[in-house]
Enzyme design. Structure first.
Site, short mmCIF file in Angstrom:
data_model
loop_
_atom_site.label_atom_id
_atom_site.label_comp_id
_atom_site.label_asym_id
_atom_site.label_seq_id
_atom_site.Cartn_x
_atom_site.Cartn_y
_atom_site.Cartn_z
N LYS A 170 2.29 77.63 -6.83
CA LYS A 170 1.23 76.23 -7.48
C LYS A 170 1.87 75.84 -8.85
O LYS A 170 2.08 74.48 -8.88
CB LYS A 170 -0.03 76.64 -7.59
CG LYS A 170 -0.63 76.58 -6.17
CD LYS A 170 -2.33 76.39 -6.24
CE LYS A 170 -2.68 76.34 -4.81
NZ LYS A 170 -4.07 76.67 -4.69
N LYS B 141 2.21 76.72 4.28
CA LYS B 141 0.94 76.88 4.82
C LYS B 141 0.25 75.65 4.60
O LYS B 141 0.64 74.74 3.80
CB LYS B 141 0.09 77.84 4.03
CG LYS B 141 -0.48 77.49 2.80
CD LYS B 141 -1.31 78.48 2.33
CE LYS B 141 -2.23 77.90 1.11
NZ LYS B 141 -3.59 78.40 0.89
N LYS C 14 -4.84 71.86 1.32
CA LYS C 14 -5.35 70.64 0.91
C LYS C 14 -4.76 69.70 -0.03
O LYS C 14 -4.71 68.46 -0.26
CB LYS C 14 -6.67 70.99 0.19
CG LYS C 14 -7.82 71.64 0.81
CD LYS C 14 -9.05 71.87 0.00
CE LYS C 14 -9.84 73.02 0.34
NZ LYS C 14 -9.20 74.09 -0.78
N1 AQP Z 1 -3.49 77.42 5.84
C1 AQP Z 1 -4.20 78.33 5.78
N2 AQP Z 1 -4.59 79.23 7.01
C2 AQP Z 1 -5.48 80.36 7.03
N3 AQP Z 1 -6.39 80.29 6.02
C3 AQP Z 1 -6.27 79.60 4.92
N4 AQP Z 1 -7.02 79.37 3.79
C4 AQP Z 1 -6.56 78.29 2.93
N5 AQP Z 1 -5.30 77.54 3.61
C5 AQP Z 1 -5.17 78.37 4.89
C6 AQP Z 1 -8.14 80.10 3.29
O1 AQP Z 1 -9.45 79.08 3.08
C7 AQP Z 1 -9.80 79.91 2.24
C8 AQP Z 1 -10.21 78.82 1.14
O2 AQP Z 1 -9.25 78.56 0.37
P1 AQP Z 1 -9.22 77.53 -0.81
O3 AQP Z 1 -9.62 76.42 -0.49
O4 AQP Z 1 -10.11 78.21 -2.08
O5 AQP Z 1 -8.01 77.58 -1.57
P2 AQP Z 1 -6.35 77.81 -0.87
O6 AQP Z 1 -6.09 78.91 -0.16
O7 AQP Z 1 -5.57 77.42 -2.27
O8 AQP Z 1 -6.59 76.51 -0.15
P3 AQP Z 1 -5.39 75.22 -0.03
O9 AQP Z 1 -5.99 74.31 1.20
O10 AQP Z 1 -4.26 75.62 0.00
O11 AQP Z 1 -6.02 74.61 -1.20
P4 AQP Z 1 -5.50 74.07 -2.38
O12 AQP Z 1 -4.20 73.16 -1.79
O13 AQP Z 1 -6.43 73.05 -3.12
O14 AQP Z 1 -4.68 75.04 -3.18
C9 AQP Z 1 -9.22 81.01 1.85
O15 AQP Z 1 -9.89 82.32 2.31
C10 AQP Z 1 -8.02 80.99 2.31
O16 AQP Z 1 -7.38 82.06 2.39
#
Ligand code: AQP
Length: 351
Positions: free
Chosen positions: A119, A211, A214
């Site tokens: 990040k 992956k 968001k």
């Molecule tokens: N691509 C993914 N595949 C499987 N599980 C996923 N999770 C996130 N992306 C995937 C799981 O969703 C939960 C919530 O995640 P989060 O929103 O708190 O943050 P994150 O993991 O950082 O998700 P993003 O989408 O990548 O958000 P941003 O882009 O804002 O950082 C967690 O249990 C995560 O494992």
């Protein structure tokens, strides 16, 4: 290790729309676990602000995303009356315990965290200190409820290992004080990660090595829970693939990350094995498979999408769910934090 009452905690960041990765990697499991545990599901707004303001969008977007994520929780099947749904910033004990954990966790531990490296990217100097200390806040989120089980996607495995290290170090460093205050041999449980959703790592539709996320600038990299049927079909049609037909055996997916991802998504949504899906579609063209995948995704996501729209239209209801959940979360967190104050020697711990 002392016995701890089984309790599930997990969170999602309100940094934009929840997507298929959040759904298949975490949310589906959140819903299932309700039958077996007392569950606490948190919209982690304090985590969202660790990224640059243009990523989480500023105050109005944060409030909206917090309501959207809450609506997604409820629309997917989380029962906020039987369990607890709230936003993190309403329960100050999260931030308070995180400070103590900032002083328990070691720089070397945090330096190893791959999420920070991803990040922060090349511009580490410009990342917030909150982004660096993010895993300490996550440990506090979990341990302020003495949660024993945490359902997450594969990407959060390393952070959960750190949570276990923090609990262990706290229990060891303050063992004498923990015993002296009548808390037995361990104050915090060594939390079990539950990394077993139907698809624990869903990849970007544009790049099978990244992956689904968001905060990816391309909306075509993900399927949002708010996307309508036409958009879902369009995104799947445009998803990157390779020129080969689909293999008939799982081994044939090796070295083909985009194909592997799409087949994995199909299997997870259909509740079938990858072998079974390849048995049906193996040897065929991607275009046929993509058509079936789009139909399936629309069928599974449309009811959630419709319910989310209905819920989001009533922000008063969403806010009342969050306030009620926060009251019940605080009732669990406050005594745990009071215990920490006693253990640490902070005067005036018991309230
Ligand atoms: N691509 C993914 N595949 C499987 N599980 C996923 N999770 C996130 N992306 C995937 C799981 O969703 C939960 C919530 O995640 P989060 O929103 O708190 O943050 P994150 O993991 O950082 O998700 P993003 O989408 O990548 O958000 P941003 O882009 O804002 O950082 C967690 O249990 C995560 O494992």
């Amino acid at each position: 290790m002392a016995d701890f009452e089984p309790r599930v905690f997990s969170g999602m960041q309100p940094t934009g729309n929840l997507h298929l990765g959040n759904y298949l990697g975490a949310l589906v499991r959140f819903v299932e676990l309700q039958a077996h545990y007392n569950c606490i599901y948190c919209v982690v707004d304090l985590h969202a602000i660790t990224q640059a303001v243009d990523v989480w969008g500023g105050p109005k977007e944060l409030a909206q995303s917090t309501r959207d994520v809450t609506a997604a929780f409820i629309a997917a099947g989380i029962d906020p009356k039987k369990h607890i749904v709230f936003n993190q910033s309403q329960v100050a004990e999260h931030a308070e315990l995180a400070w103590v954990f900032n002083c328990v966790a070691r720089m070397g531990w945090l330096n190893r965290m791959t999420q920070f490296k991803e990040k922060a990217g090349k511009d580490k100097e410009n990342a917030s200190t909150g982004l660096f200390a993010y895993p300490n806040l996550m440990a506090a989120d979990i341990l302020v409820y003495k949660a024993t089980h945490v359902p997450v996607g594969e990407d959060q495995k390393q952070h959960l290992e750190l949570t276990r290290d923090i609990a262990q170090k706290f229990n060891n460093d303050f063992a004498a004080s923990i015993a002296e205050h009548g808390f037995g041999e361990a104050y915090f449980p060594i939390t079990e990660p539950l990394i077993s959703g139907p698809a624990t790592r869903v990849m970007s539709l544009r790049d099978g090595s990244k992956k689904m996320s968001k905060s990816d600038p391309s909306d075509y990299s993900r399927i949002n829970l708010t996307d309508d049927g036409d958009l879902i079909a369009q995104k799947i049609r445009k998803a990157r693939t390779d020129p080969e037909p689909l293999p008939s055996e799982k081994a044939g997916l090796e070295g083909r990350p985009e194909a592997d991802n799409l087949v994995g998504i199909y299997a997870a949504l259909a509740g079938r094995t990858v072998e079974d899906v390849l048995g049906e579609f193996g040897g065929g063209q991607f275009s046929t498979f993509k058509g079936s995948l789009a139909e399936l995704a629309i069928e599974k996501l449309a009811p959630i999408n419709a319910e989310m729209r209905r819920l989001v239209a009533d922000p008063g209801y969403i806010d009342s769910v969050l306030a009620d959940g926060a009251d019940r979360a605080r009732a669990i967190a406050a005594p745990v934090m009071n215990g920490v104050r006693d253990i640490m020697g902070f005067i005036g711990g018991k309230k």
